[in-house]
Design an enzyme around this catalytic site. Sequence first.
Site: not given
Lengths: 365, 365
Positions: B147, B212, B223, B227
């Site tokens: 998740e 970051e 990133d 996703k």
Amino acid sequence: MGAANQIYIAVIGAGGVGKCFLSQLHGLAARKQSLKFRLCYISTSRKALYNDDYSEIAADGALEALAASSNAPLALPKIVDYLAAAPSRAILVDNTSSQDVADSYPLALGRGISVVTPNKKAFSGSYKLWKDIFTAAAMSGAKVYHESSVGAGLPVISTLKDLVDTGDRITKIEGVFSGTMSFLFNSFAPVEGKGGKWSDEVKKAKSLGYTEPDPRDDLNGLDVARKLTILARLAGLAIESPTSFPVQSLIPKELETCNTGDEFLAKLPEFDQQMEKIKADAESAGKVVRFVGSIDVGAGKVKVGLESFDRSHPIAALKGSDNIISFYTERYGSNPLIVQGAGAGGEVTAMGVTGDLLKVAAQIS
Amino acid sequence: MGAANQIYIAVIGAGGVGKCFLSQLHGLAARKQSLKFRLCYISTSRKALYNDDYSEIAADGALEALAASSNAPLALPKIVDYLAAAPSRAILVDNTSSQDVADSYPLALGRGISVVTPNKKAFSGSYKLWKDIFTAAAMSGAKVYHESSVGAGLPVISTLKDLVDTGDRITKIEGVFSGTMSFLFNSFAPVEGKGGKWSDEVKKAKSLGYTEPDPRDDLNGLDVARKLTILARLAGLAIESPTSFPVQSLIPKELETCNTGDEFLAKLPEFDQQMEKIKADAESAGKVVRFVGSIDVGAGKVKVGLESFDRSHPIAALKGSDNIISFYTERYGSNPLIVQGAGAGGEVTAMGVTGDLLKVAAQIS
């Protein structure tokens, strides 16, 4: 027949949600899910279809076969007996909104039969029934899932349970929990534009099928109160019943005694001024009025009724007949976790039921 | 020890998410969940703590005990051997962002060890690894839940899986998937007000800990691309890798070769005009610019980059560093199912991991 990995399904109710559920159940089989569901009982309030040997009823032809059946439905304790004697695990799918069926959940759960349902009655009735249901489930290990009891297929119940189960602290839940109320207020007091007369919007909503046959069943706020009762209990509050907290009814006192919905609608325009004033008051503060429910978990307070929101607030910006549910929690801080989308309709309600069926099946098989 | 209802847990990683997870794991025990979790292994990249007899490591003292340990971590195949030989079912909790650990999931799953993780690498790397993971899980019956790989604890993966599993057809997924990008654009191009200079906002985000250590690791878009890869695959697209579709980097070409993040930040103001023009172009159309990802499932197209939205659009109205994910589906029609809230942070990321742990445990125990 009766292989151990099969799960026996009894479905009560074949209305709007029930029909969509049967279609989705058929879809599961067509997509060759690894779990094997076997529909072995289906009933309406007048007819039933089942076989003593639990042989399978094809989900895609079930409605026609049911219509042709001459069997009366079994009494609820008999359905429980029937499922308890099935060759392997069984799930009762209650697609009704019946209090009688809801009252039988403790019996079914106590005998190891899991329950999946969109029926609000079991979870928003007396607190005793709520406790009986979850006690029976805990004792037997049977599961009871009811995602569609709030917000239809939107992930509301599951999200709240995840928050609580993982140890978050819910501080507040707030939202628009009725598709009917959402549609009415998004039209009556839109963020942009003027909106129509209240009584006209109610008539329009009825003609579009967005209200119950008698619109007073939406306007009395009880449907929203039932949903708030469910969420408040899941958040840890021992709410006695959906009438044990303040619920604002939008039925003018003078019209409570109307004999029919049509009589109510005919007289409603006489009271448009009341709603117009509420709208104007909100507007003069730069806001719009909405019908919302909220739970203040710390204070133990639940309420349902009209509130005003800034035009930029997500609750004000809602569209169509969408629901929105905001969870304020310790972990999420000042910006809530928000779930939004259609909160009514046969397909999305059935989707919550089918999703629950898959989750329960994965645990009991 | 070793009762059948116990579930043995190995935790790899004790950084921000790992620490919060241990605290939540301790909370589960304190609230007397019916499932009994037994932490039997924990490691960082340099140290490990475990006992050959699988005796329990107290979750609330695990970090201190780990710091005092003189054991080096076991090699990944040894961890798998160790868990496979545990007295009952085991779950590997990977709280790292390591590709090496991710690469070991097929081995663990193939031997019946379930995996729970926020680590994006396994699900957004090569398509071969994705297939190996889910094939291994299907063969052994072990579960793999992730998740928190998208939107931290927000119900994103579970919602998408429910939609797909119940037979809905996803048409489009769109949203803001990076807390860093959300914060940057909500500050740089707010719906109300003027917003700051781009380079100033990047510096502010870094100083607040929203980026970051080297902000280019956020600004390159990878990133978000990771996703999107995960969601697109779950929606049924065979995406080869996170670099196999268009991803817009916000690192000016001239600064790609900077040796350090500090050198990059020092030179970034020279390029503010580029971003200022993008903002002005959007404004002249009455819109605001946002960094979004979108998946057009029908066309099989995924993209990541800048897009302009009406000020009243939910993506424009996002606040702080929140994520928003909109699922457009056949059942939900023109108004999408929307999930919104914090999509980063130790506690909410760990919450997704803990929630997955409970769901996996309920299925394997």
